[in-house]
Scaffold this active site. Structure first.
Site, PDB file in Angstrom:
ATOM      1  N   HIS A 105       0.891  -1.193   0.049  1.00  0.00           N
ATOM      2  CA  HIS A 105      -0.042  -0.181  -0.004  1.00  0.00           C
ATOM      3  C   HIS A 105       0.853   1.305  -0.122  1.00  0.00           C
ATOM      4  CE1 HIS A 105       0.619  -1.037   4.278  1.00  0.00           C
ATOM      5  NE2 HIS A 105       0.026  -2.274   4.146  1.00  0.00           N
ATOM      6  N   GLU A 109       3.148   1.157   7.256  1.00  0.00           N
ATOM      7  CA  GLU A 109       2.548   0.430   8.216  1.00  0.00           C
ATOM      8  C   GLU A 109       3.394   0.007   9.457  1.00  0.00           C
ATOM      9  OE1 GLU A 109       0.634  -3.275   6.697  1.00  0.00           O
ATOM     10  OE2 GLU A 109       1.348  -4.169   8.355  1.00  0.00           O
ATOM     11  N   HIS A 281       0.424  18.619  29.490  1.00  0.00           N
ATOM     12  CA  HIS A 281       1.469  18.802  28.324  1.00  0.00           C
ATOM     13  C   HIS A 281       0.812  18.846  27.121  1.00  0.00           C
ATOM     14  CE1 HIS A 281       0.146  14.435  27.913  1.00  0.00           C
ATOM     15  NE2 HIS A 281       0.746  14.287  26.710  1.00  0.00           N
ATOM     16  N   HIS A 283       1.903  18.288  22.518  1.00  0.00           N
ATOM     17  CA  HIS A 283       3.357  17.919  21.621  1.00  0.00           C
ATOM     18  C   HIS A 283       3.341  19.113  20.253  1.00  0.00           C
ATOM     19  CE1 HIS A 283       2.938  14.024  23.668  1.00  0.00           C
ATOM     20  NE2 HIS A 283       1.735  14.306  23.508  1.00  0.00           N
ATOM     21  N   GLU A 288      -1.983  13.582  18.058  1.00  0.00           N
ATOM     22  CA  GLU A 288      -1.758  12.467  18.784  1.00  0.00           C
ATOM     23  C   GLU A 288      -2.824  11.385  18.524  1.00  0.00           C
ATOM     24  OE1 GLU A 288      -0.701  12.912  22.787  1.00  0.00           O
ATOM     25  OE2 GLU A 288      -1.418  10.855  23.498  1.00  0.00           O
ATOM     26  N   HIS A 327      -3.408  18.631  27.162  1.00  0.00           N
ATOM     27  CA  HIS A 327      -4.191  17.417  27.856  1.00  0.00           C
ATOM     28  C   HIS A 327      -3.389  16.741  28.747  1.00  0.00           C
ATOM     29  CE1 HIS A 327      -1.482  16.347  24.416  1.00  0.00           C
ATOM     30  NE2 HIS A 327      -1.611  14.988  24.736  1.00  0.00           N
ATOM     31  N   GLU A 341       0.633   6.148  22.661  1.00  0.00           N
ATOM     32  CA  GLU A 341       0.417   7.535  21.980  1.00  0.00           C
ATOM     33  C   GLU A 341       1.200   7.426  21.049  1.00  0.00           C
ATOM     34  OE1 GLU A 341       2.536  10.689  24.510  1.00  0.00           O
ATOM     35  OE2 GLU A 341       1.304   9.707  26.210  1.00  0.00           O
TER      36      GLU A 341
HETATM   37 MN    MN Z   1      -0.019  -3.978   5.180  1.00  0.00          MN
HETATM   38 MN    MN Z   2       0.053  13.402  24.630  1.00  0.00          MN
END
Ligand code: MN
Ligand code: MN
Length: 397
Positions: A105, A109, A281, A283, A288, A327, A341
């Site tokens: 694809h 992945e 915190h 990011h 996320e 969050h 996460e």
């Molecule tokens: Mn695959």
């Molecule tokens: Mn976070």
């Protein structure tokens, strides 16, 4: 002394949308009480919740199963959770010998083995091949466009797949059976140099998942490539990694610093102990995407301009946090809360509110928030940032 009457919200253990101060009213129905019990912070939101916040939760239990002989899959993409544009997730089960067929694809992945074992195979653009048996807590990563397969071993397995595009669907990939089915047999004959009869029984459409035999030992299955194996390993043992220990839990971080092939997905496996909290915190790199593995918790997301909302999560749920929004996650259960996460990024990064405040001149913090020496002294005592990870810091110890 007489006991005060029980609050209506706990009468008969039927949750009601009523605050302790009396705001709200009983829900006369129709209602799904099981659902209300699972979402106490939506039924009676904290007083600090306010404003319009998009939905940041979707459960794999609310998805459509693809059932095959050999296993099943279900997915949470932008179609289920519209805000989740950066990543998509697939929960897959393969029986002993069950195969996710040879396919490829456009998206990368990333995968985490939840239970059991699987064998993965792949060949890259230079003819370098890769084969490995994957156990619980281990990862794999296939770069975009690189063909691969997955097969359940001994007792089968269940795993989480994450793709670096919210629009991805695992039911819409490029598979070997689909291509064969849509290529004239005379072309197959010419391409492989064998008579057309060799293709008399090929599948007429995409196979996706099928039941096969449990493969033999990996040593016997290996194909020797004249070009050798891939230069960067496609697997990493995340659970075996020494965790970064904090007062309320543990974290294991994996990104291109310690898993070099994983150039587009960074992740942290987090354990929050009972009573613990993933600190306030955000990011500075990307959204996320969360997958809850065990336990139960709640997350409040602050998206600015007077808006914040709290969502309840349990094992099997997906959570999402828009880029740079504040969050925190609290463990609301009696057991450890475990979650992943993940970020569409080459590195894991976060900004700790505590660390930011501790490293800012006291006068600004004090006058900005109108807080006294108690908070300022507490910030000073915290041993930030003591946990060093290649290139960045994480959590006060
Ligand atoms: Mn695959
Ligand atoms: Mn976070």
């Amino acid at each position: 002394m007489e006991k005060p009457p029980r609050h209506p919200s706990v009468n008969g253990n039927i949750p009601q949308p009523i605050r302790p101060d009396g705001a709200g009213a009983t829900d006369l129905g129709p209602r799904d009480i099981m659902r209300d019990r699972e979402n106490p912070d939506m039924l009676v939101p904290p007083l600090t919740d306010a404003g319009i916040v998009p939905n940041l939760k979707f459960s794999f239990s609310d998805t459509n199963m693809q059932l095959n002989h050999g296993g099943w899959s279900r997915e949470i993409t932008v179609r289920e959770l519209p805000i989740a544009t950066t990543l998509a997730g697939v929960n897959m089960r393969l029986t002993a010998g069950g195969v996710r067929e040879l396919h490829w694809h456009q998206q990368a992945e990333w995968a985490y083995m939840l239970l059991g074992r699987a064998r993965i195979t792949s060949v890259d653009q230079a003819g370098r091949n890769f084969i490995a048996d994957i156990g619980e807590g281990e990862l794999w990563y296939f770069p975009p466009g690189i063909p691969h397969s997955i097969q359940g071993l001994e007792n089968g397995c269940e795993f989480l797949l994450v793709f670096d595009d919210g629009n991805f669907s695992d039911l819409n990939t490029l598979s070997i059976s689909d291509w064969f089915a849509h290529t004239p047999k005379e072309v197959l004959s010419a391409n492989f140099g064998v008579p057309e009869e060799a293709f008399a029984d090929i599948p007429t459409k995409q196979v996706y998942i099928f039941q096969s035999e449990v493969p033999g030992p990996i040593g016997e299955a290996k194909v020797q490539s004249p070009y050798g194996t891939v230069p960067l390993s496609f697997t990493h043992n995340l659970l075996a990694q020494q965790p970064i220990r904090t007062p309320g839990g543990n974290v294991r971080i994996v990104d291109s610093a310690n898993f070099p092939i994983s150039k587009t997905i960074a992740a942290a496996l987090v354990e929050v102990e009972p009573g613990g909290m993933r600190e306030l915190h955000w990011h500075p790199n990307n959204d996320e995407w969360q997958y809850y593995l065990a336990g139960q918790g709640r997350m409040t997301v602050f998206i600015g301009n007077g808006t914040a909302r709290t969502f309840d999560y349990r094992a099997g749920d997906v959570g999402y946090v828009p880029f740079a929004t504040g969050h925190y996650i609290q463990n609301t259960g009696d057991d450890s809360l475990w979650f992943l996460e993940m970020f569409k990024s080459d590195r894991f990064v976060d900004v700790s509110l505590n660390q930011w405040m501790a490293l800012t001149p006291r006068g600004i913090v004090s006058s900005n928030l109108n807080v006294g020496p108690e908070l300022l002294d507490a910030l000073r005592k915290q041993k930030w940032p003591v946990v060093k990870y290649p290139g960045y810091s994480y959590y006060p110890k």
